[in-house]
Design an enzyme around this catalytic site. Structure first.
Site, short mmCIF file in Angstrom:
data_model
loop_
_atom_site.label_atom_id
_atom_site.label_comp_id
_atom_site.label_asym_id
_atom_site.label_seq_id
_atom_site.Cartn_x
_atom_site.Cartn_y
_atom_site.Cartn_z
N GLU A 4 0.84 -1.20 0.00
CA GLU A 4 0.00 0.00 0.00
C GLU A 4 0.87 1.24 0.00
O GLU A 4 1.89 1.29 0.70
CB GLU A 4 -0.90 -0.01 1.24
N GLU A 28 -2.28 10.79 2.78
CA GLU A 28 -3.44 11.14 3.61
C GLU A 28 -3.34 12.62 3.97
O GLU A 28 -2.31 13.07 4.48
CB GLU A 28 -3.46 10.30 4.89
N ASP A 36 0.34 5.32 0.52
CA ASP A 36 -0.70 6.25 0.99
C ASP A 36 -0.31 7.71 0.96
O ASP A 36 0.76 8.06 1.45
CB ASP A 36 -0.98 6.01 2.49
#
Ligand SMILES: *[C@@H]1O[C@H](CO)[C@@H](O)[C@H](O)[C@H]1NC(C)=O
Length: 287
Positions: free
Chosen positions: A103, A107, A105
């Site tokens: 993953e 954010e 990311d």
């Protein structure tokens, strides 16, 4: 509250934009589908842009129809303006596999009006995450659209904000450091409430009197090897994202990356001794 990047940065960005390789941005529904709360996602401009909405009933989210193995994904995002404390807008790649999750990311953690947004990045490789870094942006990401990009090839993974690399994770498999390489990843995005942790560690709560909260996306651009697709695509060295120019940061990118790390990085798991008394190996070899 926002630190001015200085004229040189703006100047360089104009140059870089003029010469950058770019695919044709597609409409939302060509490449994506709604995964959470249809009623909270609105198409704009004939599908070339969308609005995500968060209210007390629900957040929302979308995902790519395909998964991809290596490539570059970028989109322009205009984050929730004003009092966005407690909201999180996420843009990420995820293999969607439970045990050995990969993953990548982005954010975006909201804040009280006038306080800076924080961008948190994280990397899961072969099931292990806990590699958070945080930077404060040098502009107001809710005032206008900015481009957020993840480049993923055999050599490294680079997170860009506009033309500025904010994070690099190198392929150090030769040193036994895991690298996402075996699983295709889908592209996901969500807008949701996370006021138990997002803003000042959960001290700042979401103010529902300011709802609905809205974020905007446009210029969806995915270039990569779709899976399923031609099986030799991902290993083809002729893919542009595997080319010489993309195997390492160039001098200008390296300078910008140093500038971010010196002036805008507010948290790095690599230097968090209370969490990692022994420096993680990718931190020793990776920067
Ligand atoms: C919000 O603003 C405060 C005060 O400027 C800052 O310490 C914090 O890092 C900002 N971001 C988040 C997500 O809390």
């Amino acid at each position: 509250m926002y630190v001015n990047a200085g004229g040189w940065l703006c100047f360089c960005m104009v140059i870089a934009l003029a010469v950058s390789v770019s695919g044709k941005p597609s409409t939302f529904f060509e490449d994506f589908k709604v995964t959470w709360a249809d009623s909270h996602i609105t198409q704009l401009e004939g599908g070339r842009a969308i609005q995500l909405l968060l209210d007390q009933n629900s957040g929302c989210g979308f995902a790519s129809k395909s998964k991809y193995l290596f490539g570059r994904v970028s989109m322009k995002i205009k984050l929730v303006p004003g009092d966005s404390a407690g909201t999180v807008t996420a843009f990420y790649l995820n293999s969607d596999t439970d045990s050995l999750r990969d993953e990548l990311d982005f954010e975006f953690l909201g804040n009280r009006t006038g306080q800076p947004y924080t961008v948190q990045t994280n990397i899961y490789a072969h099931g292990k995450g806990d590699r958070e870094q945080r930077v404060n942006l040098w502009f107001d990401p809710a005032a206008d659209f900015h481009t957020y990009t993840i480049l993923w090839n055999h050599r490294h993974i680079v997170f860009y904000v506009d033309e500025v690399p904010i994070r690099v994770y190198k392929n150090n498999e030769a040193r036994n450091i895991p690298y996402p390489k075996f699983q295709p990843m889908g592209i996901f995005s969500t807008l949701w409430e996370a006021d138990d942790w997002a803003t000042r560690g959960g001290l700042e709560k979401i103010d529902w009197s300011k709802a609905p909260f809205k974020a905007y996306y446009r210029d969806f651009d995915i270039e990569g090897c779709a899976v399923p697709g031609p099986s030799n695509c991902a290993t083809d060295p002729k893919n542009w994202w595997e080319g010489n120019a993309y195997q390492a940061l160039n001098a200008l990118e390296a300078r910008r990356y140093r500038w971010v790390r010196l002036n805008h990085m507010i948290y790095d798991y690599c230097t968090d001794k209370s969490r990692y008394p022994v420096t993680p190996p990718e931190c020793v070899f990776g920067i």
